[in-house]
Design a protein around this motif. Structure first.
Motif, PDB file in Angstrom:
ATOM      1  N   LYS A  64       2.145  -0.747  -1.994  1.00 37.20           N
ATOM      2  CA  LYS A  64       1.551  -1.271  -1.281  1.00 37.20           C
ATOM      3  C   LYS A  64       2.114  -2.505  -0.811  1.00 37.20           C
ATOM      4  O   LYS A  64       2.663  -3.226  -1.414  1.00 37.20           O
ATOM      5  CB  LYS A  64      -0.052  -1.646  -1.862  1.00 37.20           C
ATOM      6  CG  LYS A  64      -0.963  -0.613  -1.994  1.00 37.20           C
ATOM      7  CD  LYS A  64      -1.963  -1.263  -2.829  1.00 37.20           C
ATOM      8  CE  LYS A  64      -2.937   0.041  -3.453  1.00 37.20           C
ATOM      9  NZ  LYS A  64      -3.947  -0.637  -4.052  1.00 37.20           N
ATOM     10  N   THR A  65       1.645  -2.858   0.631  1.00 39.94           N
ATOM     11  CA  THR A  65       2.598  -4.093   1.166  1.00 39.94           C
ATOM     12  C   THR A  65       1.838  -5.275   0.779  1.00 39.94           C
ATOM     13  O   THR A  65       2.343  -6.282   0.541  1.00 39.94           O
ATOM     14  CB  THR A  65       2.642  -4.070   2.781  1.00 39.94           C
ATOM     15  OG1 THR A  65       1.255  -4.191   3.232  1.00 39.94           O
ATOM     16  CG2 THR A  65       3.384  -3.019   3.367  1.00 39.94           C
ATOM     17  N   SER A  66       0.267  -5.145   0.377  1.00 34.81           N
ATOM     18  CA  SER A  66      -0.301  -6.529  -0.208  1.00 34.81           C
ATOM     19  C   SER A  66       0.342  -6.619  -1.482  1.00 34.81           C
ATOM     20  O   SER A  66       0.339  -8.018  -1.843  1.00 34.81           O
ATOM     21  CB  SER A  66      -1.638  -5.947  -0.272  1.00 34.81           C
ATOM     22  OG  SER A  66      -1.882  -5.062  -1.297  1.00 34.81           O
ATOM     23  N   ASP A  67       0.919  -5.673  -2.460  1.00 37.38           N
ATOM     24  CA  ASP A  67       1.512  -5.916  -3.747  1.00 37.38           C
ATOM     25  C   ASP A  67       2.687  -6.727  -3.495  1.00 37.38           C
ATOM     26  O   ASP A  67       3.304  -7.750  -4.213  1.00 37.38           O
ATOM     27  CB  ASP A  67       1.535  -4.794  -4.524  1.00 37.38           C
ATOM     28  CG  ASP A  67       0.274  -4.082  -5.062  1.00 37.38           C
ATOM     29  OD1 ASP A  67      -0.825  -5.081  -4.983  1.00 37.38           O
ATOM     30  OD2 ASP A  67       0.343  -3.069  -5.134  1.00 37.38           O
ATOM     31  N   ALA A  72       3.704  -8.775  -0.858  1.00 40.60           N
ATOM     32  CA  ALA A  72       3.385  -9.897  -0.414  1.00 40.60           C
ATOM     33  C   ALA A  72       2.909 -10.841  -1.693  1.00 40.60           C
ATOM     34  O   ALA A  72       3.481 -11.820  -1.517  1.00 40.60           O
ATOM     35  CB  ALA A  72       2.351  -9.839   0.618  1.00 40.60           C
ATOM     36  N   THR A  73       2.126 -10.468  -2.537  1.00 40.47           N
ATOM     37  CA  THR A  73       1.595 -11.096  -3.726  1.00 40.47           C
ATOM     38  C   THR A  73       2.736 -11.668  -4.657  1.00 40.47           C
ATOM     39  O   THR A  73       2.980 -12.582  -5.109  1.00 40.47           O
ATOM     40  CB  THR A  73       0.498 -10.356  -4.335  1.00 40.47           C
ATOM     41  OG1 THR A  73      -0.212  -9.841  -3.395  1.00 40.47           O
ATOM     42  CG2 THR A  73      -0.192 -11.160  -5.515  1.00 40.47           C
ATOM     43  N   ARG A 116       5.929 -11.604  -3.697  1.00 45.09           N
ATOM     44  CA  ARG A 116       6.928 -12.497  -3.083  1.00 45.09           C
ATOM     45  C   ARG A 116       6.666 -14.100  -2.942  1.00 45.09           C
ATOM     46  O   ARG A 116       6.830 -15.065  -3.221  1.00 45.09           O
ATOM     47  CB  ARG A 116       7.296 -12.205  -1.369  1.00 45.09           C
ATOM     48  CG  ARG A 116       7.987 -10.900  -1.515  1.00 45.09           C
ATOM     49  CD  ARG A 116       8.125 -10.531  -0.096  1.00 45.09           C
ATOM     50  NE  ARG A 116       8.937 -11.494   0.593  1.00 45.09           N
ATOM     51  CZ  ARG A 116       8.549 -11.703   1.874  1.00 45.09           C
ATOM     52  NH1 ARG A 116       7.543 -10.891   2.586  1.00 45.09           N
ATOM     53  NH2 ARG A 116       9.336 -12.392   2.580  1.00 45.09           N
ATOM     54  N   LEU A 117       4.976 -13.901  -2.885  1.00 40.83           N
ATOM     55  CA  LEU A 117       4.406 -15.332  -2.681  1.00 40.83           C
ATOM     56  C   LEU A 117       4.330 -16.233  -3.963  1.00 40.83           C
ATOM     57  O   LEU A 117       4.622 -17.251  -4.198  1.00 40.83           O
ATOM     58  CB  LEU A 117       2.768 -14.872  -2.195  1.00 40.83           C
ATOM     59  CG  LEU A 117       1.988 -16.060  -1.812  1.00 40.83           C
ATOM     60  CD1 LEU A 117       2.572 -17.025  -0.810  1.00 40.83           C
ATOM     61  CD2 LEU A 117       0.682 -15.715  -1.456  1.00 40.83           C
ATOM     62  N   LYS A 118       4.110 -15.325  -5.151  1.00 40.03           N
ATOM     63  CA  LYS A 118       4.174 -15.924  -6.401  1.00 40.03           C
ATOM     64  C   LYS A 118       5.416 -16.615  -6.718  1.00 40.03           C
ATOM     65  O   LYS A 118       5.643 -17.558  -7.130  1.00 40.03           O
ATOM     66  CB  LYS A 118       3.829 -15.043  -7.669  1.00 40.03           C
ATOM     67  CG  LYS A 118       2.280 -14.632  -7.674  1.00 40.03           C
ATOM     68  CD  LYS A 118       2.051 -13.701  -8.933  1.00 40.03           C
ATOM     69  CE  LYS A 118       0.507 -13.372  -8.839  1.00 40.03           C
ATOM     70  NZ  LYS A 118       0.122 -12.162  -9.619  1.00 40.03           N
ATOM     71  N   VAL A 160       1.320 -14.666   3.489  1.00 42.01           N
ATOM     72  CA  VAL A 160       2.427 -15.302   2.778  1.00 42.01           C
ATOM     73  C   VAL A 160       2.647 -16.777   3.331  1.00 42.01           C
ATOM     74  O   VAL A 160       2.289 -17.598   2.723  1.00 42.01           O
ATOM     75  CB  VAL A 160       3.683 -14.782   2.626  1.00 42.01           C
ATOM     76  CG1 VAL A 160       4.707 -15.374   1.569  1.00 42.01           C
ATOM     77  CG2 VAL A 160       3.481 -13.169   2.263  1.00 42.01           C
ATOM     78  N   GLY A 194      -4.407  -1.527   1.416  1.00 43.47           N
ATOM     79  CA  GLY A 194      -3.365  -2.253   0.527  1.00 43.47           C
ATOM     80  C   GLY A 194      -2.325  -2.835   1.553  1.00 43.47           C
ATOM     81  O   GLY A 194      -1.221  -3.033   1.202  1.00 43.47           O
ATOM     82  N   ASN A 195      -2.875  -3.092   2.622  1.00 47.63           N
ATOM     83  CA  ASN A 195      -1.885  -4.145   3.707  1.00 47.63           C
ATOM     84  C   ASN A 195      -2.304  -5.351   3.953  1.00 47.63           C
ATOM     85  O   ASN A 195      -1.881  -5.993   4.964  1.00 47.63           O
ATOM     86  CB  ASN A 195      -2.021  -3.259   5.100  1.00 47.63           C
ATOM     87  CG  ASN A 195      -1.045  -2.146   5.052  1.00 47.63           C
ATOM     88  OD1 ASN A 195      -0.001  -2.008   4.269  1.00 47.63           O
ATOM     89  ND2 ASN A 195      -1.448  -0.979   5.763  1.00 47.63           N
ATOM     90  N   MET A 196      -3.305  -5.950   3.020  1.00 47.53           N
ATOM     91  CA  MET A 196      -3.551  -7.199   3.208  1.00 47.53           C
ATOM     92  C   MET A 196      -3.941  -7.880   1.734  1.00 47.53           C
ATOM     93  O   MET A 196      -4.564  -7.173   0.930  1.00 47.53           O
ATOM     94  CB  MET A 196      -4.800  -7.557   4.209  1.00 47.53           C
ATOM     95  CG  MET A 196      -5.313  -8.948   4.322  1.00 47.53           C
ATOM     96  SD  MET A 196      -6.561  -9.061   5.348  1.00 47.53           S
ATOM     97  CE  MET A 196      -5.825  -9.283   7.099  1.00 47.53           C
ATOM     98  N   ILE A 197      -3.467  -9.048   1.619  1.00 44.08           N
ATOM     99  CA  ILE A 197      -3.706  -9.642   0.066  1.00 44.08           C
ATOM    100  C   ILE A 197      -5.120  -9.975   0.003  1.00 44.08           C
ATOM    101  O   ILE A 197      -6.098 -10.210   1.163  1.00 44.08           O
ATOM    102  CB  ILE A 197      -2.699 -11.088   0.177  1.00 44.08           C
ATOM    103  CG1 ILE A 197      -1.522 -10.931   0.409  1.00 44.08           C
ATOM    104  CG2 ILE A 197      -3.141 -11.700  -1.298  1.00 44.08           C
ATOM    105  CD1 ILE A 197      -0.654 -12.099   0.619  1.00 44.08           C
ATOM    106  N   ILE A 222      -3.718 -17.149  -7.110  1.00 47.40           N
ATOM    107  CA  ILE A 222      -2.390 -17.676  -6.703  1.00 47.40           C
ATOM    108  C   ILE A 222      -2.541 -19.163  -6.457  1.00 47.40           C
ATOM    109  O   ILE A 222      -2.093 -19.925  -6.950  1.00 47.40           O
ATOM    110  CB  ILE A 222      -1.696 -17.004  -5.613  1.00 47.40           C
ATOM    111  CG1 ILE A 222      -1.179 -15.835  -5.868  1.00 47.40           C
ATOM    112  CG2 ILE A 222      -0.723 -18.191  -5.017  1.00 47.40           C
ATOM    113  CD1 ILE A 222      -0.799 -14.979  -4.632  1.00 47.40           C
TER     114      ILE A 222
END
Lengths: 85, 264
Positions: A12-15, A17-18, A20-22, B146, B182-185, B193
């Motif tokens: 998933k791209t959200s994973d 993103a998370t 990379r953000l961390k 992000v 699954g395309n948005m945090i 975070i």
């Protein structure tokens, strides 16, 4: 098109993103400047010098990224314990 | 004695001004007295978002330079009672104002109004410091991406450093469909975070564009998802215990219902 990609689920791209953000935030939050680092090293060794005997320029300190968090590494070769302690 | 709340984000374009206009209007709609300060000197926009651009005569710069009294510089909202706007000067620059001067305006306004909202400019420079100078609390606006979350984290650090305790988050433009795919945090990942309290979630609502076009804050369009979210946020600010609902996806039937209930 790769035949196997039909069967392996894309992450998933959200994973992504998370994750990379961390990582980027860990770096941002510990973005300490060289001057503060020197000051920290000086003050820390001032305290240690009350307990141990060592030469100031043998001390080395650094921040290292370990997985998702930063670790302060200090390498301080110690001589004797100060007699008054 | 009122409360000064700075609304800020770090990153631009995440909805600070829209949120400020809507929260301020929502607070006034539930009967509170509200003054909103546009702290974006040189790039003011709150007046147009609130549809008050033709009424602005004086700005915070005129108050600071003693060209006019504070009360006289406040612009009355066209629709709601007890909602005032103090516009920013468009001719000046952000460093023409000092933090102490901004703080003084905030102090004076909170003697008269229950809520003083300060719309902060983007960035972490002088403009942000001015906006935060008189703040008792802060609302951070972020979108689930992000760059916005990274900048929000930076701003939270600066506000905590300033000694501001009540820092709350609004997660703006969340799309439940994109989260499911699954395309948005997700909300939980953002909270995990940033590690601050969540004040509310505002779902993606295309009605915002129309409302900005008209200069009528979204909260006047009762029943739209964004309007309801801002009304709940305002109630939470006043201390009411309103749970944050899980965001639902628009399905075929809810879209039909929305279509019929739309007032446009």
């Amino acid at each position: 098109m790769d035949f196997r990609s039909l069967f392996t689920r894309k992450s998933k791209t959200s994973d992504i993103a998370t994750q990379r953000l961390k990582l980027v935030l860990t770096q941002d939050r510990f973005d300490i400047n060289e001057e503060s680092m020197k000051k920290l090293q000086f003050e820390l060794t001032q305290v240690l010098a009350k307990y141990f005997q060592f030469t100031m320029n043998s001390v080395s300190m650094s921040l290292k990224l370990d997985g998702n968090s930063y670790v302060l590494m200090a390498d301080i070769p110690c001589g004797r314990i100060n007699p008054e302690q | 004695m009122g409360k000064v709340i700075v609304i800020t984000s770090g990153k631009g374009g995440v909805g600070k001004t829209t949120s400020t206009a809507n929260i301020g209007t929502a607070l006034a709609l539930i009967g509170k007295t509200v003054a909103i300060i546009d702290a974006d000197v040189g790039l003011r926009n709150l007046d147009v978002v609130m549809g008050l651009e033709s009424r602005v005569v004086f700005t915070s710069m005129d108050v600071i330079d003693k060209r006019c009294e504070l009360e006289k510089a406040l612009v009355k909202d066209r629709r709601v009672e007890d909602l005032m706007l103090l516009a920013a000067s468009q001719r000046n620059r952000k460093d023409d104002i000092k933090p102490e001067q901004m703080k003084d305006i905030c102090e004076r306004l909170k003697e008269e109004y229950e809520y003083v909202l300060v719309d902060s400019p983007a960035g972490i420079e002088q403009g942000f410091h001015n906006a935060a100078a008189g703040a008792d609390e802060a609302i951070i606006i972020t979108t689930p991406d992000v760059s916005a979350i990274r900048d929000a984290d930076r701003i939270i650090g600066l506000l905590q450093n300033q000694g501001i305790d009540g820092i709350n988050l609004i997660l703006n433009r969340l799309s439940p469909t994109l989260v499911r795919k699954g395309n948005m945090i997700s909300k939980n990942d953002v909270l995990d975070i940033l590690n601050i309290d969540l004040l509310g979630i505002v779902p993606e609502d295309t009605g915002v564009i129309a409302s900005t076009n008209r200069g009528v804050p979204l909260v006047h369009n009762e029943g739209s998802p964004g309007a309801d979210a801002y009304m709940r946020i305002a109630r939470r600010i006043t201390g009411q215990n309103i749970p944050i609902p899980e965001m639902r996806e628009d399905n075929f039937f809810s879209q039909i219902i929305n279509w019929f209930s739309r007032k446009n």
